[in-house]
Design an enzyme around this catalytic site. Structure first.
Site, PDB file in Angstrom:
ATOM      1  N   HIS A  99       0.850  -1.196   0.000  1.00  0.00           N
ATOM      2  CA  HIS A  99       0.000   0.000   0.000  1.00  0.00           C
ATOM      3  C   HIS A  99       0.880   1.239   0.000  1.00  0.00           C
ATOM      4  CE1 HIS A  99       0.571  -1.394   4.158  1.00  0.00           C
ATOM      5  NE2 HIS A  99       0.631  -0.119   4.507  1.00  0.00           N
ATOM      6  N   HIS A 101       0.867   5.065   0.967  1.00  0.00           N
ATOM      7  CA  HIS A 101       0.136   6.114   1.686  1.00  0.00           C
ATOM      8  C   HIS A 101       0.249   7.394   0.875  1.00  0.00           C
ATOM      9  CE1 HIS A 101      -0.086   4.110   5.747  1.00  0.00           C
ATOM     10  NE2 HIS A 101       0.968   3.471   5.285  1.00  0.00           N
TER      11      HIS A 101
HETATM   12  P1  5GP Z   1       1.339   0.387   7.554  1.00  0.00           P
HETATM   13  O1  5GP Z   1       1.258  -1.087   7.238  1.00  0.00           O
HETATM   14  O2  5GP Z   1       1.879   1.188   6.406  1.00  0.00           O
HETATM   15  O3  5GP Z   1       2.030   0.672   8.833  1.00  0.00           O
HETATM   16  O4  5GP Z   1      -0.139   0.928   7.798  1.00  0.00           O
HETATM   17  C1  5GP Z   1      -1.321   0.275   7.453  1.00  0.00           C
HETATM   18  C2  5GP Z   1      -2.405   1.320   7.319  1.00  0.00           C
HETATM   19  O5  5GP Z   1      -3.631   0.668   7.026  1.00  0.00           O
HETATM   20  C3  5GP Z   1      -2.648   2.134   8.618  1.00  0.00           C
HETATM   21  O6  5GP Z   1      -2.515   3.514   8.320  1.00  0.00           O
HETATM   22  C4  5GP Z   1      -4.072   1.764   9.021  1.00  0.00           C
HETATM   23  O7  5GP Z   1      -4.792   2.861   9.560  1.00  0.00           O
HETATM   24  C5  5GP Z   1      -4.687   1.287   7.722  1.00  0.00           C
HETATM   25  N1  5GP Z   1      -5.718   0.281   7.918  1.00  0.00           N
HETATM   26  C6  5GP Z   1      -5.615  -0.852   8.656  1.00  0.00           C
HETATM   27  N2  5GP Z   1      -6.766  -1.561   8.593  1.00  0.00           N
HETATM   28  C7  5GP Z   1      -7.616  -0.870   7.784  1.00  0.00           C
HETATM   29  C8  5GP Z   1      -8.948  -1.115   7.323  1.00  0.00           C
HETATM   30  O8  5GP Z   1      -9.595  -2.122   7.640  1.00  0.00           O
HETATM   31  N3  5GP Z   1      -9.488  -0.179   6.501  1.00  0.00           N
HETATM   32  C9  5GP Z   1      -8.811   0.937   6.112  1.00  0.00           C
HETATM   33  N4  5GP Z   1      -9.442   1.792   5.300  1.00  0.00           N
HETATM   34  N5  5GP Z   1      -7.544   1.188   6.515  1.00  0.00           N
HETATM   35  C10 5GP Z   1      -6.950   0.297   7.343  1.00  0.00           C
END
Ligand code: 5GP
Ligand code: ZN
Length: 134
Positions: A99, A101
């Site tokens: 993903h 951001h």
């Molecule tokens: P990272 O893996 O880059 O640390 O962050 C994962 C991102 O996914 C976080 O910013 C978190 O808020 C987001 N996230 C986790 N679960 C969900 C979800 O079920 N729905 C959405 N829309 N975002 C999510």
């Protein structure tokens, strides 16, 4: 991929606020936004990180990310946009489905910390509506 929350979002098993999509890419609001309009762009097929995808798909993800950045600028009035993307847990990746951001930055944000702006006063649904309204 079973138990992957982002695959479940793609399958429609979990809800999300769609911002933009193409045949291979889906962009939706982060559920815990670090700023108003914080968006994630993901491949529709499960790939953990850049090492697991071909360069064409990586390019399509960047193309969609640029499109969302432009929407944030045009429709939310962002003064700048940060791209942030982890590849593996050592870098901080928590959800093991690639993903990007896409985080809009506003004049009033500090530059050395994640912004705490007015987004908390607004629902994800309302933000998504504005963001899509170009
Ligand atoms: P990272 O893996 O880059 O640390 O962050 C994962 C991102 O996914 C976080 O910013 C978190 O808020 C987001 N996230 C986790 N679960 C969900 C979800 O079920 N729905 C959405 N829309 N975002 C999510
Ligand atoms: Zn997945």
């Amino acid at each position: 991929m079973p138990d992957c929350i982002f695959c479940k979002i793609i399958e429609g098993e979990l809800p999300s606020e769609k911002i933009y999509e193409t045949e291979e890419v889906y962009c939706f609001l982060d559920a815990n936004p670090l700023g108003k309009g914080h968006t994630l762009c993901i491949p529709k097929k499960h790939h953990q990180n850049v090492f697991e995808m071909d360069a064409d798909l990586a390019a399509k993800l960047i193309k969609a990310s640029k499109k969302v950045a432009q929407m944030q600028k045009d429709n939310l009035g962002a003064d700048g946009v940060d791209f942030l993307q982890y590849n593996g847990r050592a870098g901080g990746q928590e959800v093991m489905h690639y993903h990007m951001h896409i985080l809009p930055r506003f004049e009033e944000d500090s530059v050395d910390a994640w912004p705490e702006t007015a987004y908390k006063k607004e629902s994800l649904e309302a933000t998504a509506k504005k963001l899509r309204s170009g």
